[in-house]
Design a protein around this motif. Structure first.
Motif, PDB file in Angstrom:
ATOM      1  N   THR A  98      38.086  19.039 -15.706  1.00  0.00           N
ATOM      2  CA  THR A  98      38.032  19.054 -17.177  1.00  0.00           C
ATOM      3  C   THR A  98      38.059  17.670 -17.803  1.00  0.00           C
ATOM      4  O   THR A  98      38.217  17.549 -19.006  1.00  0.00           O
ATOM      5  N   THR A  99      37.902  16.631 -17.044  1.00  0.00           N
ATOM      6  CA  THR A  99      38.048  15.286 -17.594  1.00  0.00           C
ATOM      7  C   THR A  99      36.925  14.950 -18.573  1.00  0.00           C
ATOM      8  O   THR A  99      35.757  14.886 -18.210  1.00  0.00           O
ATOM      9  N   GLY A 100      37.310  14.752 -19.823  1.00  0.00           N
ATOM     10  CA  GLY A 100      36.415  14.261 -20.852  1.00  0.00           C
ATOM     11  C   GLY A 100      35.256  15.159 -21.234  1.00  0.00           C
ATOM     12  O   GLY A 100      34.284  14.688 -21.812  1.00  0.00           O
ATOM     13  N   GLN A 101      35.320  16.431 -20.965  1.00  0.00           N
ATOM     14  CA  GLN A 101      34.198  17.302 -21.276  1.00  0.00           C
ATOM     15  C   GLN A 101      34.275  17.895 -22.672  1.00  0.00           C
ATOM     16  O   GLN A 101      33.261  18.250 -23.240  1.00  0.00           O
ATOM     17  N   ARG A 102      35.459  17.981 -23.238  1.00  0.00           N
ATOM     18  CA  ARG A 102      35.611  18.663 -24.516  1.00  0.00           C
ATOM     19  C   ARG A 102      36.862  18.158 -25.228  1.00  0.00           C
ATOM     20  O   ARG A 102      37.866  17.870 -24.594  1.00  0.00           O
ATOM     21  N   ILE A 103      36.816  18.095 -26.528  1.00  0.00           N
ATOM     22  CA  ILE A 103      37.992  17.720 -27.307  1.00  0.00           C
ATOM     23  C   ILE A 103      38.676  19.012 -27.749  1.00  0.00           C
ATOM     24  O   ILE A 103      38.078  19.841 -28.427  1.00  0.00           O
ATOM     25  N   CYS A 104      39.927  19.176 -27.319  1.00  0.00           N
ATOM     26  CA  CYS A 104      40.671  20.407 -27.618  1.00  0.00           C
ATOM     27  C   CYS A 104      41.999  20.066 -28.279  1.00  0.00           C
ATOM     28  O   CYS A 104      42.520  18.960 -28.124  1.00  0.00           O
ATOM     29  N   ASN A 105      42.568  21.028 -28.986  1.00  0.00           N
ATOM     30  CA  ASN A 105      43.891  20.856 -29.570  1.00  0.00           C
ATOM     31  C   ASN A 105      44.947  20.868 -28.471  1.00  0.00           C
ATOM     32  O   ASN A 105      44.668  21.208 -27.338  1.00  0.00           O
ATOM     33  N   LYS A 106      46.126  20.493 -28.806  1.00  0.00           N
ATOM     34  CA  LYS A 106      47.200  20.368 -27.816  1.00  0.00           C
ATOM     35  C   LYS A 106      48.137  21.573 -27.815  1.00  0.00           C
ATOM     36  O   LYS A 106      49.315  21.457 -27.508  1.00  0.00           O
ATOM     37  N   ILE A 107      47.645  22.722 -28.148  1.00  0.00           N
ATOM     38  CA  ILE A 107      48.455  23.942 -28.129  1.00  0.00           C
ATOM     39  C   ILE A 107      48.618  24.403 -26.679  1.00  0.00           C
ATOM     40  O   ILE A 107      47.648  24.465 -25.929  1.00  0.00           O
ATOM     41  N   THR A 129      45.628  25.909 -13.589  1.00  0.00           N
ATOM     42  CA  THR A 129      46.120  26.295 -14.912  1.00  0.00           C
ATOM     43  C   THR A 129      45.528  25.368 -15.962  1.00  0.00           C
ATOM     44  O   THR A 129      45.692  24.151 -15.887  1.00  0.00           O
ATOM     45  N   PHE A 130      44.827  25.961 -16.926  1.00  0.00           N
ATOM     46  CA  PHE A 130      44.311  25.227 -18.074  1.00  0.00           C
ATOM     47  C   PHE A 130      45.350  25.307 -19.187  1.00  0.00           C
ATOM     48  O   PHE A 130      46.052  26.316 -19.312  1.00  0.00           O
ATOM     49  N   ALA A 131      45.436  24.283 -20.020  1.00  0.00           N
ATOM     50  CA  ALA A 131      46.424  24.261 -21.095  1.00  0.00           C
ATOM     51  C   ALA A 131      46.177  25.366 -22.118  1.00  0.00           C
ATOM     52  O   ALA A 131      47.117  25.941 -22.655  1.00  0.00           O
ATOM     53  N   ASN A 132      44.900  25.666 -22.381  1.00  0.00           N
ATOM     54  CA  ASN A 132      44.562  26.719 -23.346  1.00  0.00           C
ATOM     55  C   ASN A 132      43.115  27.159 -23.116  1.00  0.00           C
ATOM     56  O   ASN A 132      42.415  26.625 -22.259  1.00  0.00           O
ATOM     57  N   SER A 133      42.661  28.102 -23.897  1.00  0.00           N
ATOM     58  CA  SER A 133      41.312  28.648 -23.692  1.00  0.00           C
ATOM     59  C   SER A 133      40.223  27.640 -24.036  1.00  0.00           C
ATOM     60  O   SER A 133      39.140  27.669 -23.455  1.00  0.00           O
ATOM     61  N   CYS A 134      40.484  26.725 -24.962  1.00  0.00           N
ATOM     62  CA  CYS A 134      39.508  25.685 -25.284  1.00  0.00           C
ATOM     63  C   CYS A 134      39.271  24.787 -24.072  1.00  0.00           C
ATOM     64  O   CYS A 134      38.129  24.497 -23.711  1.00  0.00           O
ATOM     65  N   GLU A 135      40.351  24.367 -23.428  1.00  0.00           N
ATOM     66  CA  GLU A 135      40.234  23.526 -22.238  1.00  0.00           C
ATOM     67  C   GLU A 135      39.521  24.287 -21.117  1.00  0.00           C
ATOM     68  O   GLU A 135      38.701  23.732 -20.410  1.00  0.00           O
ATOM     69  N   MET A 136      39.838  25.560 -20.983  1.00  0.00           N
ATOM     70  CA  MET A 136      39.176  26.361 -19.957  1.00  0.00           C
ATOM     71  C   MET A 136      37.672  26.460 -20.222  1.00  0.00           C
ATOM     72  O   MET A 136      36.868  26.383 -19.305  1.00  0.00           O
ATOM     73  N   GLY A 137      37.302  26.622 -21.478  1.00  0.00           N
ATOM     74  CA  GLY A 137      35.886  26.716 -21.830  1.00  0.00           C
ATOM     75  C   GLY A 137      35.096  25.497 -21.421  1.00  0.00           C
ATOM     76  O   GLY A 137      33.919  25.593 -21.071  1.00  0.00           O
ATOM     77  N   GLY A 138      35.732  24.331 -21.425  1.00  0.00           N
ATOM     78  CA  GLY A 138      35.054  23.105 -21.030  1.00  0.00           C
ATOM     79  C   GLY A 138      35.085  22.825 -19.556  1.00  0.00           C
ATOM     80  O   GLY A 138      34.314  22.004 -19.068  1.00  0.00           O
ATOM     81  N   GLY A 139      35.939  23.504 -18.794  1.00  0.00           N
ATOM     82  CA  GLY A 139      36.088  23.140 -17.396  1.00  0.00           C
ATOM     83  C   GLY A 139      36.010  24.257 -16.380  1.00  0.00           C
ATOM     84  O   GLY A 139      36.262  24.043 -15.209  1.00  0.00           O
ATOM     85  N   LYS A 140      35.635  25.444 -16.799  1.00  0.00           N
ATOM     86  CA  LYS A 140      35.663  26.558 -15.843  1.00  0.00           C
ATOM     87  C   LYS A 140      34.419  26.631 -14.981  1.00  0.00           C
ATOM     88  O   LYS A 140      34.426  27.278 -13.943  1.00  0.00           O
ATOM     89  N   GLY A 141      33.338  25.997 -15.392  1.00  0.00           N
ATOM     90  CA  GLY A 141      32.104  26.078 -14.625  1.00  0.00           C
ATOM     91  C   GLY A 141      31.564  27.496 -14.612  1.00  0.00           C
ATOM     92  O   GLY A 141      32.092  28.391 -15.255  1.00  0.00           O
ATOM     93  N   THR A 142      30.504  27.702 -13.882  1.00  0.00           N
ATOM     94  CA  THR A 142      29.881  29.031 -13.789  1.00  0.00           C
ATOM     95  C   THR A 142      30.724  29.976 -12.951  1.00  0.00           C
ATOM     96  O   THR A 142      30.678  31.181 -13.129  1.00  0.00           O
ATOM     97  N   VAL A 143      31.495  29.433 -12.029  1.00  0.00           N
ATOM     98  CA  VAL A 143      32.278  30.264 -11.116  1.00  0.00           C
ATOM     99  C   VAL A 143      33.253  31.162 -11.872  1.00  0.00           C
ATOM    100  O   VAL A 143      33.391  32.342 -11.556  1.00  0.00           O
ATOM    101  N   PHE A 144      33.903  30.650 -12.898  1.00  0.00           N
ATOM    102  CA  PHE A 144      34.865  31.436 -13.676  1.00  0.00           C
ATOM    103  C   PHE A 144      34.285  31.910 -14.998  1.00  0.00           C
ATOM    104  O   PHE A 144      35.018  32.151 -15.956  1.00  0.00           O
ATOM    105  N   GLU A 145      32.983  32.074 -15.067  1.00  0.00           N
ATOM    106  CA  GLU A 145      32.298  32.560 -16.267  1.00  0.00           C
ATOM    107  C   GLU A 145      32.062  34.068 -16.117  1.00  0.00           C
ATOM    108  O   GLU A 145      30.995  34.507 -15.731  1.00  0.00           O
ATOM    109  N   PHE A 146      33.083  34.840 -16.385  1.00  0.00           N
ATOM    110  CA  PHE A 146      32.961  36.311 -16.329  1.00  0.00           C
ATOM    111  C   PHE A 146      33.909  36.951 -17.301  1.00  0.00           C
ATOM    112  O   PHE A 146      34.792  36.347 -17.832  1.00  0.00           O
TER     113      PHE A 146
END
Length: 146
Positions: A98-107, A129-146
């Motif tokens: 997830t490094t530098g792919q998306r700007i997300c809030n710190k919730i 573990t992603f900090a939140n769903s925004c971070e996951m959206g930027g770093g999950k790749g196709t593998v966790f796209e379901f």
């Protein structure tokens, strides 16, 4: 009477033969199942859950993914997910980068992704573990796209 005695003798012989065969089969050790294919097994169960860790997460979604010999399973983008895993040699840490792919809030609302199964004959058990769903959206790749 002679025919009845003969029939009883034949029946008894059949029963004893069947019991002998069953006893030998029960005494033989179980052999492991062999896949017999040209490809090493590659089958996984992928999950997405809400929580701090694998042990405490509440499962939100799950999918199966098999990449050998062809991409199959309940994963909606199985072919793309298998291609992404092949490109990183099955290293899930490179998939969830997830490094530098998306700007997300710190919730802090953690999302846990897991992968359990076999990748090209090698047992895998991965958790991220992603900090939140925004971070996951930027770093999950196709593998966790379901």
């Amino acid at each position: 009477m002679r025919y009845i005695t003969g029939a009883v003798a034949v029946g008894a012989a059949l029963v004893l033969g069947a019991l002998s065969t069953t006893a030998q089969a029960a005494a033989a050790p179980a052999q492991p199942a062999r896949t017999g294919g040209l490809y090493a097994p590659t089958e996984m169960v992928l999950t997405i859950g809400q929580g701090d860790s694998r042990a405490t997460a509440t499962a939100l979604r799950a999918a199966t993914l098999s990449c050998m010999p062809t991409a199959t399973g309940s994963h909606p983008y199985a072919k793309a997910a298998c291609a992404q895993l092949r490109s990183v040699a099955g290293d899930f840490a490179k998939v969830t980068n997830t490094t530098g792919q998306r700007i997300c809030n710190k919730i802090w609302a953690p999302i846990v992704v897991t992968a359990d199964g076999v990748w090209q004959g090698r047992r895998i058990s991965y958790t991220h573990t992603f900090a939140n769903s925004c971070e996951m959206g930027g770093g999950k790749g196709t593998v966790f796209e379901f």
